[in-house]
Design a protein around this motif. Sequence first.
Motif, PDB file in Angstrom:
ATOM      1  N   GLY A  23       0.832  -1.191   0.000  1.00 46.81           N
ATOM      2  CA  GLY A  23       0.000   0.000   0.000  1.00 46.81           C
ATOM      3  C   GLY A  23       0.865   1.238   0.000  1.00 46.81           C
ATOM      4  N   SER A  24       0.225   2.419   0.007  1.00 47.94           N
ATOM      5  CA  SER A  24       0.976   3.664   0.038  1.00 47.94           C
ATOM      6  C   SER A  24       1.673   3.822   1.383  1.00 47.94           C
ATOM      7  CB  SER A  24       0.031   4.837  -0.220  1.00 47.94           C
ATOM      8  OG  SER A  24      -0.979   4.866   0.771  1.00 47.94           O
ATOM      9  N   ILE A  25       2.676   4.700   1.416  1.00 49.56           N
ATOM     10  CA  ILE A  25       3.430   4.904   2.648  1.00 49.56           C
ATOM     11  C   ILE A  25       2.580   5.685   3.644  1.00 49.56           C
ATOM     12  CG2 ILE A  25       5.469   5.991   3.650  1.00 49.56           C
ATOM     13  CD1 ILE A  25       6.920   5.539   1.048  1.00 49.56           C
ATOM     14  N   GLU A  30       7.569   8.060   6.187  1.00 54.24           N
ATOM     15  CA  GLU A  30       8.329   8.241   4.949  1.00 54.24           C
ATOM     16  C   GLU A  30       9.829   8.047   5.158  1.00 54.24           C
ATOM     17  OE1 GLU A  30       4.582  10.710   4.780  1.00 54.24           O
ATOM     18  OE2 GLU A  30       6.224  10.445   6.218  1.00 54.24           O
ATOM     19  N   ASP A 227       9.293  -2.918   1.475  1.00 61.17           N
ATOM     20  CA  ASP A 227       8.161  -2.002   1.552  1.00 61.17           C
ATOM     21  C   ASP A 227       8.094  -1.368   2.944  1.00 61.17           C
ATOM     22  OD1 ASP A 227       4.951  -1.896   2.315  1.00 61.17           O
ATOM     23  OD2 ASP A 227       5.426  -1.140   0.313  1.00 61.17           O
ATOM     24  N   ASN A 229       5.684  -0.391   4.775  1.00 56.26           N
ATOM     25  CA  ASN A 229       4.704  -0.995   5.669  1.00 56.26           C
ATOM     26  C   ASN A 229       5.279  -2.199   6.402  1.00 56.26           C
ATOM     27  OD1 ASN A 229       1.870   0.358   5.113  1.00 56.26           O
ATOM     28  ND2 ASN A 229       2.865   0.135   3.126  1.00 56.26           N
TER      29      ASN A 229
END
Length: 253
Positions: A23-25, A30, A227, A229
Motif C-alpha cells: 500500500g501507500s506509505i 516516509e 516495503d 509498511n
Amino acid sequence: MDEPVVKQPINVGDVHTDYGVTGSIPRGLEYLSQVDQVLIHQTVELLEVFTGWECKNRYEIKNTLGQQIYFAMEESTCLMRQCCKNGREFYIHITDNSGQEVLRGYHPFRCCQGCCCCANNDYCAMDIVLEAPVGNKVGFLRQRKFCCSPRFELLDAHDRPIFDIQGPCCCRMIQCPCGCTGDVDLDIIDSKSKEKVGAYTKQWSGVVKEWFTKADNFSVQFPMDLDVNLKAALIAGFFLIEVMFYDFNGGGN
C-alpha cells in the motif's frame, strides 16, 4: 551519550526479495524508506530501578547516527503490569518527533505467557497486531511452536507469511551482564527463499545498565528496498519479543 552500536549490513546477495508493495506509505513513516536499520534504546525508569515497581516501558528509536526519529511508549494498566508481567495486555504507541502517532501495536492478554509447547494454539500464542495509521493493519507478528529456539512469523496485511524469525537456543537468548557472551541475534528469514535478510539484535549496553536496570539496547535490520509498511511492522513487532524475553526486573538480566 552512548555511541550507537551499528551492525554491518547483511549481504543478501541474490536473495529473492519480491515482497511487493502492500500500500501507500503511511503518513509519518516516509523516513523509513531511506534506512535499512534502526536502533531502539529503552529508557531507564528510576522508580523501577529503586523499588522494582513495574512501570510503563518507553523507548527511543534512532537512526544509525544516534538521531532520534521516533518515540515508543507502552499503554497498559497498573494491575496488568504488576500481576500479569510478560502476558499482560498492552498497546505500544509509536510517535514521530512532533508527538503524532504513526504506528501502533496491540498485544492481547495471554495467561500462559508464551509457553513454547502450545504456541500453535491461538489462545496461548503471544502475538501483536500492527497498524499504521491506527485502524489500518499492516502486519501481524505471532509466536510459533518451538523446542529450544524461539520462533515467530510475520504476516502482511492480508495474513500472508513474509518472514520467519528464528532465535538462538533459549539459554543463549539471555545476555551475560559482563558482555562476555556478545550480542544476541534473532534472524529474520525470507519465508520463500529461506535466506537471512535481516536481524533483531540485543546489544550489550554496559555493565551498570545491564546489572541494575532492565533498560536494554536493540537494533532492527531489514532490506533497504523492503516495503515501508513491512519495515514498520518489523519495528513494531520487535516490542513483543522485547516484552517476552527481556522485560523483567532485577539486575543482571
